[in-house]
Design a protein around this motif. Structure first.
Motif, short mmCIF file in Angstrom:
data_model
loop_
_atom_site.label_atom_id
_atom_site.label_comp_id
_atom_site.label_asym_id
_atom_site.label_seq_id
_atom_site.Cartn_x
_atom_site.Cartn_y
_atom_site.Cartn_z
N GLY A 764 0.84 -1.20 0.00
CA GLY A 764 0.00 0.00 0.00
C GLY A 764 0.87 1.24 0.00
O GLY A 764 2.09 1.18 -0.18
N TRP A 765 0.25 2.35 0.23
CA TRP A 765 0.97 3.62 0.26
C TRP A 765 1.40 3.95 1.68
O TRP A 765 0.75 3.59 2.65
CB TRP A 765 0.11 4.76 -0.26
N ASP A 766 2.50 4.70 1.78
CA ASP A 766 2.81 5.32 3.06
C ASP A 766 1.65 6.27 3.40
O ASP A 766 1.05 6.88 2.51
CB ASP A 766 4.09 6.15 2.97
N LYS A 767 1.35 6.39 4.67
CA LYS A 767 0.27 7.29 5.11
C LYS A 767 0.85 8.37 6.01
O LYS A 767 1.55 8.08 6.98
CB LYS A 767 -0.82 6.52 5.83
N THR A 768 0.55 9.60 5.67
CA THR A 768 1.03 10.74 6.43
C THR A 768 -0.09 11.30 7.30
O THR A 768 -1.18 11.59 6.81
CB THR A 768 1.54 11.84 5.49
N HIS A 769 0.19 11.45 8.57
CA HIS A 769 -0.73 12.08 9.51
C HIS A 769 -0.09 13.41 9.88
O HIS A 769 0.72 13.50 10.80
CB HIS A 769 -0.95 11.19 10.73
N THR A 779 3.25 32.60 22.80
CA THR A 779 4.07 31.53 22.23
C THR A 779 4.85 32.02 21.02
O THR A 779 4.49 33.03 20.39
CB THR A 779 3.21 30.34 21.77
N VAL A 780 5.91 31.30 20.70
CA VAL A 780 6.53 31.38 19.38
C VAL A 780 6.58 29.95 18.84
O VAL A 780 6.61 28.99 19.61
CB VAL A 780 7.95 31.98 19.42
N VAL A 781 6.57 29.85 17.52
CA VAL A 781 6.59 28.53 16.88
C VAL A 781 7.82 28.45 15.99
O VAL A 781 8.04 29.31 15.13
CB VAL A 781 5.30 28.31 16.04
N GLY A 782 8.64 27.43 16.21
CA GLY A 782 9.80 27.19 15.37
C GLY A 782 9.42 26.32 14.19
O GLY A 782 8.97 26.81 13.16
N ALA A 783 9.58 25.01 14.31
CA ALA A 783 9.15 24.08 13.28
C ALA A 783 7.63 23.97 13.35
O ALA A 783 7.08 23.42 14.30
CB ALA A 783 9.80 22.71 13.49
N ASP A 784 6.95 24.51 12.35
CA ASP A 784 5.49 24.64 12.43
C ASP A 784 4.74 23.44 11.90
O ASP A 784 3.51 23.39 12.01
CB ASP A 784 5.03 25.89 11.67
N ALA A 785 5.44 22.46 11.34
CA ALA A 785 4.74 21.31 10.75
C ALA A 785 5.52 20.03 10.99
O ALA A 785 6.74 20.01 11.08
CB ALA A 785 4.52 21.53 9.25
N GLY A 786 4.81 18.94 11.10
CA GLY A 786 5.40 17.62 11.29
C GLY A 786 4.30 16.57 11.31
O GLY A 786 3.27 16.73 10.68
N GLY A 787 4.49 15.50 12.07
CA GLY A 787 3.47 14.47 12.16
C GLY A 787 4.07 13.08 12.22
O GLY A 787 5.22 12.89 12.59
#
Length: 929
Positions: A764-769, A779-787
């Motif tokens: 199957g495919w890799d699945k990204t969440h 607050t401050v945000v450094g790396a704003d995306a991941g999962g």
């Protein structure tokens, strides 16, 4: 949000190609899941011009090739479908080709393919649409503003000295090749005492060129033999000399090593640029402590005062200096950081020139000035406006954040090494011009367009203004940058408009107040980014607004404005915040209001009411739209102020102003209220608050063979205080995201996103969440995306093909069976390329096959008939549906009344590298008896 793999719910059939083995010995490459797709391409499914499927190293790619080179720039090139992000493609060496692996997608629907950079279409000629139908009139430029009391663009009293240093390269996380440590220094001569420091960082541009070969540039790093690094860092020498004459020690650093390697970085290289900046500042701190250890270029200048630092960043360099400020105040995760030592400097302010801000994560407590070039052809959505807007309500609000809209300026000409006729390497005008559809504002030679030297001079002036205000503390400069409406004569003839937030502005009417949305009547509380009717601007609004630059989520909650749309004068638009706003002690009410481009004379009466219902008219305001076209982001707010004198005279309770009213006096029109603030003159002292810092990580796991496993998205939160962020979580099946407000910091539940991964033994495919966050309060945000990425760990089924009926009579169907060695969770596609029949034998033609079948494989049925190998795309697509082990490749024939010899069809199956998988297959069709 992560450039991971995601199944497609629907797709265009021609976007997928997989190899087929004639003996079952070949494993086909990956293919996207396309539930419900038919075994043949549907009418209209052909790829648009410039697009194709390409194979390389066992992977299939969606490829777009531009008709000419696409200059390497700062805006991120994106593949989109139906307006949604498909993925970020990899640029190829020819400068024209961009490839995205088919297993790295972010959307569920691949209709209406487009290539965009900062909202600008790259696969569509400029001027398409209205501008081609009629010659547009030249927009009217705003009048020249009165001169300010000081002019920071004038040279200072010091002579200057110039030199360059080159140190050992540094290794930065995520970049395979080391990055150069090179800087050009311009310093004042005979300046007494310790001097403040200004550091410049250029943006993303081509890295290498071949001397003597016109136009031959690349994005390689390191540069290939025979080519030289483009000296982008030397493009700010004029700015440096101006600041040095005023007593600053300046250094402009090179970042070609990042530019050549950052295309796939989730943050566009922001963290790497921050690390590079801080490595340089660290060396300057070492040299300040031990001057004899400094390079000759540094020793020629005066001693430095690293408690007074200004950072200046152009384009992606602008986002880099923002991250450097953040990382200096709030330490980043060690694994992502390329500078581990403590900050031994104090950054007093930043300048961002035509910047990117992909993470939309500005630092709220350090003053900033952002130059927005009105004719920017690279970062054309002017997303740098977020450096101003994105700070509202996040922290103390005392740092001044200024936006400087420079009409007629493009992206490149702030850097002489990116300017034709001045650069060592090939350079160009980034504004996309079409001789057949000239832009009346921004095409070269247009009345409103600045020359390269005019633009650079204006840029130098406002860089110097920021230095004098943020580092030098000269409050007289503030009126040039904070919306007061004064100009710096050194910037003439440029028309420059400004507005600001922070500084001595106080309590506000905020449409996106983090404490809760206001009540709005007579107007509409609209969403900056949203599909459908709730959006602040729709498709009928020509042009675009920097205030509504897109981020990651397709619908952002809590990012709003107040939209007014009236057909007759007198309709009151009222904004009532959740709590009354205190304006006591303020001199005026400052409003930021945008109106459509090229409009003039939009008028409002401005009233306020206190908590007891007392009402006072503060005055009237007139707002003119910016000059703009359908190629510019000109829906930009003008700052207007009305004195609070009338409210005091009417004895309103200025400690509790309950509502703000705007009453249109114009017969009809549109406007967008961004915010309104209590205002008084002066620039307060600024101290950075101890904010919580949030960084989202990425966890990659194997799906396993059975059962369920639960994983948690890695999140790092540091700091001693509590804050709030807006959290967005992707649905991997639909690609849509759901947002919610989350408290972070000590004593809170924080960000906890768990992901359940199901294991199996099927391919199957890799699945990204995916997960993304944006700062809301404290607050401050450094790396704003991941999962979490759940990787498929099962092998691709082997594909085989064998004839079922390859010798038939007219009216019957040629059939070959395509089989898988195992069932898969995704649809497996195969392609067969039709080939000419050799040896002079007759070939089956388009008149010999079922016409409905044929219409599903071509855009237009040929007339007269042609051999099948001559049809458009000459390819047959077939898929094995998810959960099944075989399907049939068929060619249905028709019976005619002609007597003719046997006819043949021939096709060849290829792998993803376009190499044949075994010998071609043939089918024979004989005359019916």
């Amino acid at each position: 949000m992560i450039r991971g793999r995601r199944a497609w719910a629907t797709a265009i059939a021609v976007l997928t190609v997989a190899g087929v083995a004639s003996t079952g010995a070949y494993a086909a490459p990956v293919s996207p899941e396309i539930p419900g797709a038919t075994a043949t391409a549907q009418p209209g499914d052909a790829l648009p011009p410039g697009w194709r499927i390409a194979g390389e190293k066992g992977r299939n790619h969606l490829e777009w090739r531009a008709p000419e080179q696409v200059p390497m720039g700062d805006a991120r090139v994106e593949f989109r479908a139906n307006g949604e992000l498909v993925g970020v493609p990899e640029p190829q060496d020819d400068g024209r080709t961009f490839r995205l692996p088919l297993d790295e997608v972010r959307t569920a629907d691949l209709g209406d393919l487009a290539v965009e950079a900062a909202g600008r279409r790259l696969d569509e000629a400029p001027g398409v649409g209205a501008s081609r139908r009629a010659k547009p009139t030249a927009p009217k430029l705003p009048p020249k503003l009165p001169a300010g009391t000081v002019d920071p663009g004038k040279a200072g009293k010091y002579a200057t000295t110039t030199g360059e240093y080159s140190l050992a390269a540094v290794k930065l996380p995520g970049l395979p090749a080391p990055v150069e440590m090179r800087g050009v220094v311009v310093a004042p001569k005979k300046a007494p005492g310790k001097r403040p420091v200004a550091l410049f960082l250029h943006g993303r541009h081509a890295t290498c060129y071949v001397p003597g070969k016109d136009g031959e540039v690349s994005g390689d790093w390191p540069c290939a033999k025979g080519s030289k690094p483009i000296p982008s860092h030397r493009g700010y020498l004029r700015d440096q000399k101006l600041l040095a004459s005023q007593g600053y020690v300046t250094v402009s650093i090179s970042a070609n090593g990042i530019n050549g390697q950052d295309w796939n970085a989730e943050d566009g290289g922001a963290q790497a640029r921050s690390s590079l900046i801080r490595n340089h500042l660290g060396r300057w701190a070492d040299w300040a402590a031990k001057p004899s250890s400094a390079p000759a270029a540094v020793r020629k200048g005066p001693k430095t005062d690293l408690s007074k630092v200004l950072l200046v960043g152009h384009s992606r360099g602008g986002e880099g200096v923002n991250r450097a400020v953040m990382d200096s105040l709030y330490k980043p995760p060690a694994a992502q950081d390329g500078y581990r030592s403590k900050a031994r400097w104090n950054i007093r302010g930043t300048v961002h020139i035509g910047p990117t801000i992909f993470g939309q994560n500005p630092v709220p407590d350090v003053p900033s000035l952002t130059i927005l070039p009105g004719c920017d052809g690279d970062v054309s959505d002017l997303q740098g406006q977020v450096f101003t807007d994105g700070t509202r309500g996040v922290s103390r609000g005392k740092a001044l954040h200024s936006s400087v809209y420079m009409i007629g300026a493009n992206h490149n000409y702030f850097n002489t090494e990116w300017t034709p006729g001045q650069a060592q390497a090939p350079a160009d005008d980034d504004f996309w011009d079409d001789p057949e559809a000239r832009d009346p504002l921004c095409s070269p030679g247009a009345a409103g367009r600045l020359s390269a030297n005019q633009q650079h001079k204006a840029g130098s002036t406002y860089i110097a203004a920021a230095a004098r205000l943020f580092v030098g503390g000269d409050d007289r400069v503030r009126q040039l940058v904070d919306g007061t409406g004064r100009r710096a004569p050194s910037a003439d003839p440029a028309r420059v408009l400004t507005h600001a937030v922070g500084g001595n502005r106080g309590a506000a009417f905020l449409p996106d107040d983090p404490q809760g949305s206001p009540k709005v009547s007579g107007a509409r509380l609209c969403d900056a980014i949203a599909p459908g009717r709730s959006a602040c601007m729709g498709e009928k609004d020509p042009g675009s607004s920097p205030h509504f630059a897109s981020w990651r989520a397709e619908h952002e909650a809590g990012r709003r404005a107040v939209a007014l749309d009236w057909k007759k004068p007198g309709a009151i638009a009222r904004v009532t915040p959740k709590k009354p706003v205190p304006v006591k002690g303020a001199k005026s009410l400052a409003l930021r209001v945008a109106v459509p481009a090229n409009t003039s004379g939009t008028r409002f009466d401005v009233h306020v009411k206190d908590a007891k219902g007392k009402r006072a008219k503060l005055g009237s305001v007139k707002i003119d739209g910016l000059p703009g076209t359908d190629r510019t982001a000109s829906y930009w707010a003008r700052e207007v102020r009305v004195p609070l004198t009338a409210a005091t005279r009417a004895k309103l309770n200025l400690a509790k102003i309950a509502s703000l009213e705007l009453t249109p006096k114009s017969s009809s029109g549109k406007a967008w209220l961004m915010d309104a603030w209590s205002w008084k003159s002066g620039t307060p002292a600024v101290k950075a608050a101890a904010l919580a810092r949030v960084d989202i990580g990425t966890l990659t796991v194997k799906e396993g063979d059975s059962g369920f496993r639960t994983y948690q998205v890695p999140v790092r939160t540091t700091g001693k205080n509590v804050g709030a962020v807006r959290l967005y979580v992707d649905d991997p099946k639909t690609g849509k995201s759901i947002g919610r407000l989350v408290k972070v910091g000590p004593g809170t539940a924080g960000i906890k996103v768990t992901v359940k991964v199901e294991g199996n033994k099927r391919y199957g495919w890799d699945k990204t969440h995916g997960v993304a966050v944006k700062a809301v309060r404290g607050t401050v945000v450094g790396a704003d995306a991941g999962g979490v990425i759940a990787e498929n760990d099962d092998p691709m089924p082997k594909v085989s093909i064998k004839p079922v009926a390859d010798d038939v009579t007219e009216g019957e169907t040629l059939t070959w069976r395509i089989s898988l060695s195992e069932k898969a969770d995704v649809e497996i596609w195969t392609t067969a390329q039709l080939l000419p029949v050799p040896d002079g034998r007759p070939e089956l033609s388009t008149a010999d096959v079922d016409q409905e079948w044929l219409s599903q494989n071509v855009e237009e049925i040929p007339n007269p008939a042609v051999p099948l190998s001559h049809i458009d795309y000459n390819t047959l697509w077939t898929s094995v549906e998810a959960g099944r082990k075989f399907t049939d490749l068929t060619v249905p024939t028709i019976r005619d009344q002609m007597k003719e010899p046997a006819e043949y069809v021939r096709f060849e199956v290829k792998d993803s590298d376009d190499k044949p998988l075994g010998p071609p297959f043939e089918g024979t069709v004989r005359d019916a008896p």
